[in-house]
Design a protein around this motif. Structure first.
Motif, PDB file in Angstrom:
ATOM      1  N   LYS A  85      25.856  29.456   4.357  1.00  0.00           N
ATOM      2  CA  LYS A  85      24.936  28.689   3.631  1.00  0.00           C
ATOM      3  C   LYS A  85      24.799  27.207   3.895  1.00  0.00           C
ATOM      4  O   LYS A  85      23.638  26.608   4.040  1.00  0.00           O
ATOM      5  CB  LYS A  85      25.315  28.797   1.935  1.00  0.00           C
ATOM      6  CG  LYS A  85      24.182  28.022   1.072  1.00  0.00           C
ATOM      7  CD  LYS A  85      24.724  28.296  -0.283  1.00  0.00           C
ATOM      8  CE  LYS A  85      23.729  27.349  -1.391  1.00  0.00           C
ATOM      9  NZ  LYS A  85      24.412  27.562  -2.640  1.00  0.00           N
ATOM     10  N   LYS A  86      26.113  26.538   4.046  1.00  0.00           N
ATOM     11  CA  LYS A  86      25.930  25.165   4.315  1.00  0.00           C
ATOM     12  C   LYS A  86      26.284  24.802   5.948  1.00  0.00           C
ATOM     13  O   LYS A  86      25.978  23.576   6.365  1.00  0.00           O
ATOM     14  CB  LYS A  86      27.315  24.631   3.526  1.00  0.00           C
ATOM     15  CG  LYS A  86      27.293  24.567   2.107  1.00  0.00           C
ATOM     16  CD  LYS A  86      28.356  24.059   1.616  1.00  0.00           C
ATOM     17  CE  LYS A  86      28.484  23.839   0.189  1.00  0.00           C
ATOM     18  NZ  LYS A  86      29.613  23.353  -0.604  1.00  0.00           N
ATOM     19  N   GLY A  87      26.776  25.674   6.578  1.00  0.00           N
ATOM     20  CA  GLY A  87      27.229  25.438   8.104  1.00  0.00           C
ATOM     21  C   GLY A  87      28.628  24.739   7.973  1.00  0.00           C
ATOM     22  O   GLY A  87      29.087  24.278   6.805  1.00  0.00           O
ATOM     23  N   ILE A  88      29.321  24.528   8.785  1.00  0.00           N
ATOM     24  CA  ILE A  88      30.568  24.152   8.918  1.00  0.00           C
ATOM     25  C   ILE A  88      30.497  22.683   8.675  1.00  0.00           C
ATOM     26  O   ILE A  88      31.518  22.379   7.962  1.00  0.00           O
ATOM     27  CB  ILE A  88      31.387  24.327  10.322  1.00  0.00           C
ATOM     28  CG1 ILE A  88      31.617  25.793  10.694  1.00  0.00           C
ATOM     29  CG2 ILE A  88      32.536  23.227  10.588  1.00  0.00           C
ATOM     30  CD1 ILE A  88      31.929  26.017  12.069  1.00  0.00           C
ATOM     31  N   GLU A  89      29.523  22.033   9.436  1.00  0.00           N
ATOM     32  CA  GLU A  89      29.469  20.516   8.938  1.00  0.00           C
ATOM     33  C   GLU A  89      29.012  20.333   7.482  1.00  0.00           C
ATOM     34  O   GLU A  89      29.371  19.031   6.748  1.00  0.00           O
ATOM     35  CB  GLU A  89      28.126  19.886   9.683  1.00  0.00           C
ATOM     36  CG  GLU A  89      28.592  19.992  11.087  1.00  0.00           C
ATOM     37  CD  GLU A  89      29.876  19.097  11.351  1.00  0.00           C
ATOM     38  OE1 GLU A  89      30.070  17.815  11.035  1.00  0.00           O
ATOM     39  OE2 GLU A  89      30.630  19.386  12.346  1.00  0.00           O
ATOM     40  N   GLY A  90      28.475  20.986   6.752  1.00  0.00           N
ATOM     41  CA  GLY A  90      28.260  20.945   5.202  1.00  0.00           C
ATOM     42  C   GLY A  90      29.372  21.188   4.418  1.00  0.00           C
ATOM     43  O   GLY A  90      29.425  21.260   3.370  1.00  0.00           O
ATOM     44  N   LEU A  91      30.532  21.710   4.881  1.00  0.00           N
ATOM     45  CA  LEU A  91      31.685  21.895   4.071  1.00  0.00           C
ATOM     46  C   LEU A  91      32.381  20.625   3.331  1.00  0.00           C
ATOM     47  O   LEU A  91      32.225  19.466   4.175  1.00  0.00           O
ATOM     48  CB  LEU A  91      32.777  22.646   4.793  1.00  0.00           C
ATOM     49  CG  LEU A  91      32.276  23.973   5.440  1.00  0.00           C
ATOM     50  CD1 LEU A  91      33.357  24.589   6.068  1.00  0.00           C
ATOM     51  CD2 LEU A  91      32.120  25.106   4.233  1.00  0.00           C
ATOM     52  N   SER A  92      32.835  20.763   2.505  1.00  0.00           N
ATOM     53  CA  SER A  92      33.583  19.424   1.844  1.00  0.00           C
ATOM     54  C   SER A  92      34.650  19.098   2.595  1.00  0.00           C
ATOM     55  O   SER A  92      35.129  20.110   3.461  1.00  0.00           O
ATOM     56  CB  SER A  92      34.047  19.914   0.338  1.00  0.00           C
ATOM     57  OG  SER A  92      35.142  20.705   0.278  1.00  0.00           O
ATOM     58  N   ASP A  93      35.277  18.067   2.486  1.00  0.00           N
ATOM     59  CA  ASP A  93      36.555  17.561   2.997  1.00  0.00           C
ATOM     60  C   ASP A  93      37.669  18.425   2.758  1.00  0.00           C
ATOM     61  O   ASP A  93      38.397  18.850   3.750  1.00  0.00           O
ATOM     62  CB  ASP A  93      36.894  16.203   3.031  1.00  0.00           C
ATOM     63  CG  ASP A  93      35.956  15.146   3.467  1.00  0.00           C
ATOM     64  OD1 ASP A  93      35.166  15.558   4.485  1.00  0.00           O
ATOM     65  OD2 ASP A  93      35.931  13.960   3.187  1.00  0.00           O
ATOM     66  N   GLU A  94      37.875  18.755   1.565  1.00  0.00           N
ATOM     67  CA  GLU A  94      38.803  19.736   1.012  1.00  0.00           C
ATOM     68  C   GLU A  94      38.553  21.276   1.721  1.00  0.00           C
ATOM     69  O   GLU A  94      39.607  21.711   2.319  1.00  0.00           O
ATOM     70  CB  GLU A  94      38.892  19.955  -0.409  1.00  0.00           C
ATOM     71  CG  GLU A  94      40.053  20.937  -0.850  1.00  0.00           C
ATOM     72  CD  GLU A  94      39.769  20.893  -2.390  1.00  0.00           C
ATOM     73  OE1 GLU A  94      39.726  22.263  -3.023  1.00  0.00           O
ATOM     74  OE2 GLU A  94      39.701  19.999  -3.011  1.00  0.00           O
TER      75      GLU A  94
END
Length: 188
Positions: free
Chosen positions: A88-97
């Motif tokens: 859904k978000k892509g790797i770049e869209g993941l939170s820092d956590e």
């Protein structure tokens, strides 16, 4: 038979990495291998039907051999929900956590990308928009592969793995299992 031969050749000094199990379930696998929980509890606690979805009976003989011989099982994969988040978000869209739970994910290998494009198209997806859908599929696939390699590397670097060889079990399309055996870590 392959697993039994790997076990024999290693002198019983073997661990098994399984993509069917997700990293957050490692403690459950350890309890199962040590005889602390039942098969029913293993399947329930790892949410087998949702997380993997294939008939456990295809794996039962392998799992029984592993447990009977107290062979450590290494949970290799990410959860289905985490895969959906990446899709859904892509790797770049993941939170820092979320990113902190991952090793470096390599999406730059042109040959790997072409290989996976051919696989996706061979499954009847030849008319898909490769720019969008494929990119998300590719990021999830690279994450699976790099996380599994990281799981193996971390296990082999741990005190529990001292002197062990590792064998891996994964499902191959459509219904076959494949095995690998290695004295060392799996090279990237």
């Amino acid at each position: 038979q392959v697993l039994k031969e790997c076990y024999k050749r290693s002198g019983g000094n073997l661990a098994v990495g399984m993509e069917m199990f997700k990293r957050p379930h490692q403690e459950i696998l350890d309890k199962w291998t040590n005889g602390e929980i039942s098969e029913k509890d293993l399947l329930y606690s790892t949410d087998w039907d949702y997380e993997w979805g294939y008939d456990y009976n295809h794996y039962k003989e392998i799992m029984d051999f592993i447990r009977d011989n107290k062979i450590p099982v290494v949970a290799l994969n990410i959860t289905k929900e985490f895969g959906k988040t990446i899709r859904k978000k892509g790797i770049e869209g993941l939170s820092d956590e979320e990113k902190e739970t991952l090793p470096e994910i390599d999406t730059t290998d042109v040959y790997h990308r072409k290989y996976l494009e051919r696989i996706l198209m061979s499954h009847g997806h030849g008319d898909i928009d490769m720019s969008g859908l494929f990119e998300k599929f590719y990021q999830v696939q690279c994450t699976w592969e790099d996380v599994m390699a990281d799981s193996i590397s971390k296990y082999l670097s741990s005190p529990q793995a001292k002197g062990k060889k590792i064998s891996g079990i994964r499902r191959r399309w459509p219904y076959h299992l494949s095995f690998w055996c290695s004295k060392e870590s799996i090279p990237k």
